[in-house]
Scaffold this active site. Structure first.
Site, PDB file in Angstrom:
ATOM      1  N   GLY A 105       8.870  57.103  -5.550  1.00  0.00           N
ATOM      2  CA  GLY A 105       8.775  56.553  -4.330  1.00  0.00           C
ATOM      3  C   GLY A 105       9.977  56.526  -3.555  1.00  0.00           C
ATOM      4  O   GLY A 105      10.372  55.678  -2.971  1.00  0.00           O
ATOM      5  N   ALA A 106      10.685  57.707  -3.506  1.00  0.00           N
ATOM      6  CA  ALA A 106      11.968  58.033  -2.682  1.00  0.00           C
ATOM      7  C   ALA A 106      11.781  59.101  -1.900  1.00  0.00           C
ATOM      8  O   ALA A 106      12.649  59.360  -1.101  1.00  0.00           O
ATOM      9  CB  ALA A 106      13.008  58.422  -3.942  1.00  0.00           C
ATOM     10  N   GLY A 107      10.511  59.307  -1.491  1.00  0.00           N
ATOM     11  CA  GLY A 107      10.083  60.471  -0.411  1.00  0.00           C
ATOM     12  C   GLY A 107      10.240  61.766  -0.711  1.00  0.00           C
ATOM     13  O   GLY A 107      10.473  62.688   0.114  1.00  0.00           O
ATOM     14  N   GLY A 109       8.378  63.425  -2.826  1.00  0.00           N
ATOM     15  CA  GLY A 109       6.866  64.101  -3.328  1.00  0.00           C
ATOM     16  C   GLY A 109       6.775  64.049  -4.807  1.00  0.00           C
ATOM     17  O   GLY A 109       5.842  64.844  -5.293  1.00  0.00           O
ATOM     18  N   SER A 110       7.037  62.943  -5.572  1.00  0.00           N
ATOM     19  CA  SER A 110       6.795  62.688  -6.830  1.00  0.00           C
ATOM     20  C   SER A 110       5.333  62.793  -7.080  1.00  0.00           C
ATOM     21  O   SER A 110       4.764  63.248  -8.058  1.00  0.00           O
ATOM     22  CB  SER A 110       7.591  61.474  -7.442  1.00  0.00           C
ATOM     23  OG  SER A 110       7.288  60.273  -6.786  1.00  0.00           O
ATOM     24  N   ASP A 154       2.656  66.981   1.722  1.00  0.00           N
ATOM     25  CA  ASP A 154       3.404  66.719   0.517  1.00  0.00           C
ATOM     26  C   ASP A 154       2.792  67.691  -0.503  1.00  0.00           C
ATOM     27  O   ASP A 154       3.325  68.247  -1.171  1.00  0.00           O
ATOM     28  CB  ASP A 154       3.327  65.250   0.133  1.00  0.00           C
ATOM     29  CG  ASP A 154       4.244  64.207   0.611  1.00  0.00           C
ATOM     30  OD1 ASP A 154       4.591  64.523   1.731  1.00  0.00           O
ATOM     31  OD2 ASP A 154       4.476  63.237   0.317  1.00  0.00           O
TER      32      ASP A 154
HETATM   33  C1  MEV Z   1       5.728  61.407   3.268  1.00  0.00           C
HETATM   34  O1  MEV Z   1       6.310  62.266   2.740  1.00  0.00           O
HETATM   35  C2  MEV Z   1       4.990  62.156   4.703  1.00  0.00           C
HETATM   36  C3  MEV Z   1       4.404  61.182   5.641  1.00  0.00           C
HETATM   37  O2  MEV Z   1       4.570  61.909   6.800  1.00  0.00           O
HETATM   38  C4  MEV Z   1       3.192  60.855   5.142  1.00  0.00           C
HETATM   39  C5  MEV Z   1       2.164  61.878   5.392  1.00  0.00           C
HETATM   40  O3  MEV Z   1       2.238  62.905   5.877  1.00  0.00           O
HETATM   41  O4  MEV Z   1       1.307  61.751   4.608  1.00  0.00           O
HETATM   42  C6  MEV Z   1       5.349  59.826   5.923  1.00  0.00           C
END
Ligand code: MEV
Length: 320
Positions: A105-107, A109-110, A154
Protein backbone atom coordinates in the site's frame (compact mmCIF):
# COMPACT_ATOMS: atom_id res chain seq x y z
CA UNK A 1 4.36 -30.06 -9.44
CA UNK A 2 6.17 -27.38 -7.42
CA UNK A 3 7.19 -24.11 -9.06
CA UNK A 4 8.25 -20.62 -8.10
CA UNK A 5 8.46 -17.16 -9.67
CA UNK A 6 9.57 -13.76 -8.54
CA UNK A 7 8.70 -10.29 -9.79
CA UNK A 8 10.09 -6.83 -9.01
CA UNK A 9 8.35 -3.80 -7.56
CA UNK A 10 8.10 -0.51 -9.45
CA UNK A 11 8.37 3.24 -9.24
CA UNK A 12 6.68 5.73 -11.56
CA UNK A 13 8.98 8.43 -12.93
CA UNK A 14 6.18 10.39 -14.59
CA UNK A 15 2.48 10.28 -15.35
CA UNK A 16 0.71 8.43 -12.53
CA UNK A 17 -3.04 9.13 -12.35
CA UNK A 18 -2.94 10.92 -15.71
CA UNK A 19 -2.08 7.54 -17.26
CA UNK A 20 -5.53 6.31 -16.15
CA UNK A 21 -6.98 9.22 -18.17
CA UNK A 22 -4.96 8.31 -21.29
CA UNK A 23 -1.64 10.17 -20.93
CA UNK A 24 1.68 8.33 -21.41
CA UNK A 25 3.70 7.48 -18.30
CA UNK A 26 7.23 6.26 -17.60
CA UNK A 27 7.97 3.61 -14.96
CA UNK A 28 10.99 1.68 -13.75
CA UNK A 29 11.15 -1.79 -12.19
CA UNK A 30 13.17 -1.85 -8.97
CA UNK A 31 15.08 -4.52 -7.09
CA UNK A 32 12.56 -5.13 -4.31
CA UNK A 33 10.91 -8.47 -5.00
CA UNK A 34 7.95 -10.66 -4.26
CA UNK A 35 8.32 -14.41 -4.52
CA UNK A 36 5.61 -16.99 -5.02
CA UNK A 37 6.04 -20.70 -4.37
CA UNK A 38 3.44 -23.17 -5.52
CA UNK A 39 2.88 -26.81 -4.52
CA UNK A 40 -0.08 -29.21 -4.45
CA UNK A 41 -2.51 -28.44 -1.58
CA UNK A 42 -3.81 -30.97 0.93
CA UNK A 43 -7.41 -29.81 0.53
CA UNK A 44 -7.35 -30.20 -3.24
CA UNK A 45 -8.46 -26.54 -3.44
CA UNK A 46 -6.59 -23.26 -3.96
CA UNK A 47 -4.97 -22.21 -0.69
CA UNK A 48 -2.99 -19.01 -0.15
CA UNK A 49 -0.60 -18.16 2.65
CA UNK A 50 1.70 -15.16 2.90
CA UNK A 51 4.64 -14.07 4.91
CA UNK A 52 4.15 -10.33 5.17
CA UNK A 53 6.77 -8.64 7.31
CA UNK A 54 4.75 -6.61 9.78
CA UNK A 55 7.29 -3.81 9.86
CA UNK A 56 6.22 -3.10 6.28
CA UNK A 57 2.65 -2.47 7.41
CA UNK A 58 2.00 1.18 8.06
CA UNK A 59 2.36 2.77 11.46
CA UNK A 60 -0.53 5.08 10.63
CA UNK A 61 -2.86 2.36 9.41
CA UNK A 62 -5.28 1.56 12.19
CA UNK A 63 -6.63 -1.59 10.55
CA UNK A 64 -5.56 -4.86 12.12
CA UNK A 65 -2.85 -6.76 10.29
CA UNK A 66 -5.41 -9.47 9.43
CA UNK A 67 -7.34 -7.20 7.06
CA UNK A 68 -4.09 -5.98 5.54
CA UNK A 69 -3.17 -9.60 4.95
CA UNK A 70 -6.57 -10.39 3.47
CA UNK A 71 -6.10 -7.53 1.03
CA UNK A 72 -3.03 -9.29 -0.30
CA UNK A 73 -4.40 -12.83 -0.22
CA UNK A 74 -7.70 -12.50 -2.10
CA UNK A 75 -6.13 -11.01 -5.26
CA UNK A 76 -3.61 -13.87 -5.23
CA UNK A 77 -6.39 -16.45 -5.02
CA UNK A 78 -8.12 -14.67 -7.91
CA UNK A 79 -4.87 -14.58 -9.92
CA UNK A 80 -4.33 -18.32 -9.35
CA UNK A 81 -7.91 -19.18 -10.29
CA UNK A 82 -7.82 -16.98 -13.41
CA UNK A 83 -4.60 -18.66 -14.51
CA UNK A 84 -5.94 -22.19 -14.00
CA UNK A 85 -9.13 -21.24 -15.90
CA UNK A 86 -7.08 -19.69 -18.70
CA UNK A 87 -4.85 -22.72 -19.21
CA UNK A 88 -7.88 -25.00 -18.74
CA UNK A 89 -6.35 -26.92 -15.87
CA UNK A 90 -8.97 -28.97 -14.00
CA UNK A 91 -6.55 -29.77 -11.19
CA UNK A 92 -7.24 -27.17 -8.46
CA UNK A 93 -4.90 -28.67 -5.88
CA UNK A 94 -2.67 -25.69 -5.35
CA UNK A 95 -1.01 -24.20 -2.31
CA UNK A 96 0.48 -20.79 -2.96
CA UNK A 97 2.91 -19.17 -0.57
CA UNK A 98 3.81 -15.50 -1.01
CA UNK A 99 6.70 -13.55 0.44
CA UNK A 100 7.14 -9.89 -0.29
CA UNK A 101 9.97 -7.40 0.32
CA UNK A 102 7.89 -4.57 -1.12
CA UNK A 103 6.05 -2.37 1.40
CA UNK A 104 2.30 -2.84 1.00
CA UNK A 105 0.00 0.00 0.00
CA UNK A 106 2.98 2.30 -0.48
CA UNK A 107 2.89 2.90 -4.25
CA UNK A 108 5.71 0.48 -5.07
CA UNK A 109 3.61 -2.13 -6.86
CA UNK A 110 3.35 -4.81 -4.14
CA UNK A 111 0.00 -6.05 -5.47
CA UNK A 112 1.03 -6.06 -9.15
CA UNK A 113 4.31 -7.78 -8.30
CA UNK A 114 2.67 -10.55 -6.25
CA UNK A 115 -0.13 -11.15 -8.76
CA UNK A 116 2.26 -11.25 -11.73
CA UNK A 117 4.54 -13.70 -9.89
CA UNK A 118 1.48 -15.78 -8.97
CA UNK A 119 0.28 -16.04 -12.56
CA UNK A 120 3.74 -17.02 -13.72
CA UNK A 121 4.29 -19.61 -10.96
CA UNK A 122 0.83 -21.20 -11.35
CA UNK A 123 1.27 -21.54 -15.13
CA UNK A 124 4.74 -23.08 -14.59
CA UNK A 125 3.35 -25.53 -12.03
CA UNK A 126 1.05 -26.93 -14.71
CA UNK A 127 3.77 -27.01 -17.37
CA UNK A 128 2.03 -24.21 -19.32
CA UNK A 129 3.90 -21.35 -20.95
CA UNK A 130 2.41 -17.89 -20.76
CA UNK A 131 4.03 -15.02 -22.63
CA UNK A 132 4.29 -11.52 -21.19
CA UNK A 133 1.19 -10.29 -23.03
CA UNK A 134 -0.78 -13.22 -21.60
CA UNK A 135 0.34 -12.41 -18.06
CA UNK A 136 -0.48 -8.71 -18.62
CA UNK A 137 -4.07 -9.53 -19.61
CA UNK A 138 -4.69 -12.01 -16.79
CA UNK A 139 -3.28 -9.62 -14.17
CA UNK A 140 -6.24 -7.29 -14.75
CA UNK A 141 -8.51 -9.75 -12.93
CA UNK A 142 -6.86 -9.38 -9.49
CA UNK A 143 -5.77 -5.78 -10.18
CA UNK A 144 -9.33 -4.71 -11.04
CA UNK A 145 -10.57 -6.42 -7.88
CA UNK A 146 -8.10 -4.46 -5.77
CA UNK A 147 -7.77 -1.14 -7.58
CA UNK A 148 -11.05 -0.59 -9.43
CA UNK A 149 -10.01 0.41 -12.92
CA UNK A 150 -6.22 0.59 -13.01
CA UNK A 151 -4.36 1.56 -16.16
CA UNK A 152 -2.17 -1.56 -16.23
CA UNK A 153 1.11 0.31 -15.80
CA UNK A 154 1.95 -1.45 -12.51
CA UNK A 155 1.67 -4.98 -13.85
CA UNK A 156 3.35 -3.99 -17.15
CA UNK A 157 6.42 -2.74 -15.25
CA UNK A 158 6.60 -5.80 -12.99
CA UNK A 159 6.30 -8.12 -16.00
CA UNK A 160 8.73 -6.43 -18.40
CA UNK A 161 11.30 -5.04 -15.94
CA UNK A 162 13.66 -2.22 -16.93
CA UNK A 163 12.22 1.18 -17.81
CA UNK A 164 9.04 1.30 -19.86
CA UNK A 165 6.85 3.89 -21.49
CA UNK A 166 3.23 2.89 -20.99
CA UNK A 167 0.01 4.10 -22.51
CA UNK A 168 -3.46 2.73 -21.96
CA UNK A 169 -4.78 0.24 -22.90
CA UNK A 170 -1.70 -1.84 -23.68
CA UNK A 171 1.13 0.10 -25.33
CA UNK A 172 4.33 -1.01 -23.58
CA UNK A 173 7.65 0.24 -24.95
CA UNK A 174 10.93 -0.84 -23.38
CA UNK A 175 13.43 1.96 -23.03
CA UNK A 176 17.09 1.08 -23.27
CA UNK A 177 19.14 3.56 -21.29
CA UNK A 178 22.88 3.32 -20.73
CA UNK A 179 22.72 4.65 -17.18
CA UNK A 180 19.51 4.25 -15.20
CA UNK A 181 18.63 7.19 -12.94
CA UNK A 182 19.98 7.03 -9.41
CA UNK A 183 16.89 7.04 -7.24
CA UNK A 184 16.20 7.03 -3.51
CA UNK A 185 12.79 5.87 -2.36
CA UNK A 186 11.34 7.17 0.90
CA UNK A 187 8.22 5.64 2.42
CA UNK A 188 6.16 8.13 4.45
CA UNK A 189 4.69 5.23 6.46
CA UNK A 190 1.14 6.34 5.69
CA UNK A 191 -0.58 3.71 3.60
CA UNK A 192 -3.73 4.23 1.61
CA UNK A 193 -6.09 2.77 -0.98
CA UNK A 194 -5.16 3.21 -4.64
CA UNK A 195 -8.78 2.43 -5.55
CA UNK A 196 -10.15 5.41 -3.59
CA UNK A 197 -7.49 7.80 -4.91
CA UNK A 198 -7.86 6.78 -8.54
CA UNK A 199 -11.66 6.92 -8.21
CA UNK A 200 -11.57 10.47 -6.81
CA UNK A 201 -9.25 11.73 -9.57
CA UNK A 202 -11.38 10.13 -12.31
CA UNK A 203 -14.51 11.73 -10.80
CA UNK A 204 -12.89 15.16 -10.67
CA UNK A 205 -11.61 14.82 -14.23
CA UNK A 206 -15.18 14.23 -15.40
CA UNK A 207 -16.35 17.44 -13.74
CA UNK A 208 -13.40 19.64 -14.76
CA UNK A 209 -12.85 18.51 -18.31
CA UNK A 210 -10.97 21.57 -19.61
CA UNK A 211 -8.62 21.75 -16.66
CA UNK A 212 -7.77 18.04 -16.79
CA UNK A 213 -7.24 18.15 -20.55
CA UNK A 214 -4.59 20.83 -19.99
CA UNK A 215 -2.97 18.63 -17.33
CA UNK A 216 -3.01 15.61 -19.64
CA UNK A 217 -1.39 17.67 -22.40
CA UNK A 218 1.31 18.86 -20.04
CA UNK A 219 1.97 15.36 -18.66
CA UNK A 220 2.24 14.06 -22.23
CA UNK A 221 4.97 16.66 -22.83
CA UNK A 222 6.62 15.79 -19.51
CA UNK A 223 6.67 12.02 -20.15
CA UNK A 224 8.14 12.53 -23.62
CA UNK A 225 10.77 14.85 -22.16
CA UNK A 226 11.54 12.33 -19.39
CA UNK A 227 12.34 9.73 -22.05
CA UNK A 228 14.59 12.19 -23.84
CA UNK A 229 16.36 13.12 -20.60
CA UNK A 230 16.88 9.44 -19.71
CA UNK A 231 18.32 8.71 -23.15
CA UNK A 232 20.68 11.69 -23.03
CA UNK A 233 21.54 11.11 -19.33
CA UNK A 234 20.45 14.65 -18.55
CA UNK A 235 19.83 14.43 -14.79
CA UNK A 236 19.32 18.16 -14.37
CA UNK A 237 16.45 18.12 -16.85
CA UNK A 238 15.02 14.90 -15.40
CA UNK A 239 15.01 16.47 -11.92
CA UNK A 240 13.14 19.54 -13.16
CA UNK A 241 10.56 17.34 -14.88
CA UNK A 242 10.03 15.32 -11.71
CA UNK A 243 9.48 18.52 -9.74
CA UNK A 244 6.91 19.79 -12.22
CA UNK A 245 5.17 16.41 -12.24
CA UNK A 246 4.89 16.55 -8.44
CA UNK A 247 3.37 20.01 -8.66
CA UNK A 248 0.65 18.75 -11.03
CA UNK A 249 -0.10 15.81 -8.70
CA UNK A 250 -0.35 18.28 -5.84
CA UNK A 251 -2.76 20.42 -7.84
CA UNK A 252 -5.11 17.48 -8.45
CA UNK A 253 -5.15 16.72 -4.73
CA UNK A 254 -3.27 13.41 -4.43
CA UNK A 255 -0.32 14.74 -2.47
CA UNK A 256 -0.40 15.39 1.27
CA UNK A 257 1.40 17.90 3.51
CA UNK A 258 3.58 14.99 4.67
CA UNK A 259 4.61 14.06 1.12
CA UNK A 260 5.14 17.72 0.18
CA UNK A 261 7.38 18.04 3.26
CA UNK A 262 9.50 15.02 2.26
CA UNK A 263 9.77 16.27 -1.33
CA UNK A 264 10.87 19.74 -0.14
CA UNK A 265 13.39 18.22 2.30
CA UNK A 266 14.89 16.00 -0.41
CA UNK A 267 15.36 18.99 -2.74
CA UNK A 268 16.84 21.08 0.07
CA UNK A 269 19.33 18.30 0.84
CA UNK A 270 20.57 18.30 -2.73
CA UNK A 271 18.29 16.04 -4.76
CA UNK A 272 17.99 17.20 -8.37
CA UNK A 273 14.28 16.49 -8.28
CA UNK A 274 11.67 14.76 -6.15
CA UNK A 275 8.07 13.68 -6.48
CA UNK A 276 5.50 11.37 -5.01
CA UNK A 277 5.32 8.04 -6.82
CA UNK A 278 2.25 5.88 -7.35
CA UNK A 279 -1.23 6.82 -6.20
CA UNK A 280 -0.17 9.31 -3.49
CA UNK A 281 -2.31 10.11 -0.44
CA UNK A 282 0.68 8.75 1.51
CA UNK A 283 3.02 6.03 0.34
CA UNK A 284 6.38 6.91 -1.15
CA UNK A 285 8.33 9.73 -2.71
CA UNK A 286 11.30 9.30 -5.03
CA UNK A 287 14.32 11.59 -5.16
CA UNK A 288 16.89 11.86 -7.93
CA UNK A 289 20.39 11.91 -6.44
CA UNK A 290 23.39 12.21 -8.72
CA UNK A 291 26.24 11.31 -6.40
CA UNK A 292 26.93 9.25 -3.28
CA UNK A 293 27.49 12.21 -0.98
CA UNK A 294 24.16 13.77 -1.91
CA UNK A 295 22.49 10.37 -1.70
CA UNK A 296 23.56 9.87 1.91
CA UNK A 297 22.75 13.47 2.83
CA UNK A 298 19.23 13.20 1.38
CA UNK A 299 18.74 9.81 3.05
CA UNK A 300 19.82 11.16 6.43
CA UNK A 301 17.51 14.20 6.22
CA UNK A 302 14.51 12.12 5.12
CA UNK A 303 15.10 9.59 7.87
CA UNK A 304 15.14 12.46 10.38
CA UNK A 305 11.68 13.41 9.08
CA UNK A 306 10.43 9.91 9.89
CA UNK A 307 10.73 8.30 6.45
CA UNK A 308 11.90 4.75 5.75
CA UNK A 309 14.55 4.69 3.03
CA UNK A 310 14.98 2.17 0.23
CA UNK A 311 18.17 2.26 -1.81
CA UNK A 312 16.78 0.86 -5.03
CA UNK A 313 18.34 0.07 -8.36
CA UNK A 314 16.92 -0.96 -11.71
CA UNK A 315 15.60 -4.48 -12.13
CA UNK A 316 16.33 -5.33 -15.77
CA UNK A 317 14.47 -8.63 -16.07
CA UNK A 318 10.90 -8.37 -14.80
CA UNK A 319 9.07 -11.54 -13.84
CA UNK A 320 11.10 -14.74 -13.95
C1 MEV B 1 -0.48 3.44 -9.35
O1 MEV B 1 0.81 2.86 -9.20
C2 MEV B 1 -0.54 4.27 -10.58
C3 MEV B 1 -1.87 4.97 -10.81
O2 MEV B 1 -1.69 5.76 -11.98
C4 MEV B 1 -3.00 4.00 -11.02
C5 MEV B 1 -2.94 3.25 -12.32
O3 MEV B 1 -2.29 3.70 -13.27
O4 MEV B 1 -3.59 2.22 -12.41
C6 MEV B 1 -2.21 5.91 -9.68
Amino acid sequence: MTASSRAPGKIILSGEHFVVLGAPAVAMAVNLYSKIEVRPSQSGQIEVTADIPLHLVSKADKRPPASEKQELLEPLRLAAKATLDHIESRDRSLHLDASCQIPIGAGLGSSASTTVATISAVAKSRGAKLDRRGIFKLAFIPENYLHGKPSGIDQATCIYGGIIQFRKPSSIKALNVKRPPSILVCDSGVHRSTKALVGSVVKRSQKQIGRFQRHIDEITTISNAVIKALRSEDDLELGLLMNRNHELLRQIGVSTPGLDGLVAEARKAGALGAKLTGAGGGGCIIALVDDDKIRSNVARKLRKKGGTLYNVSLDPKGVE
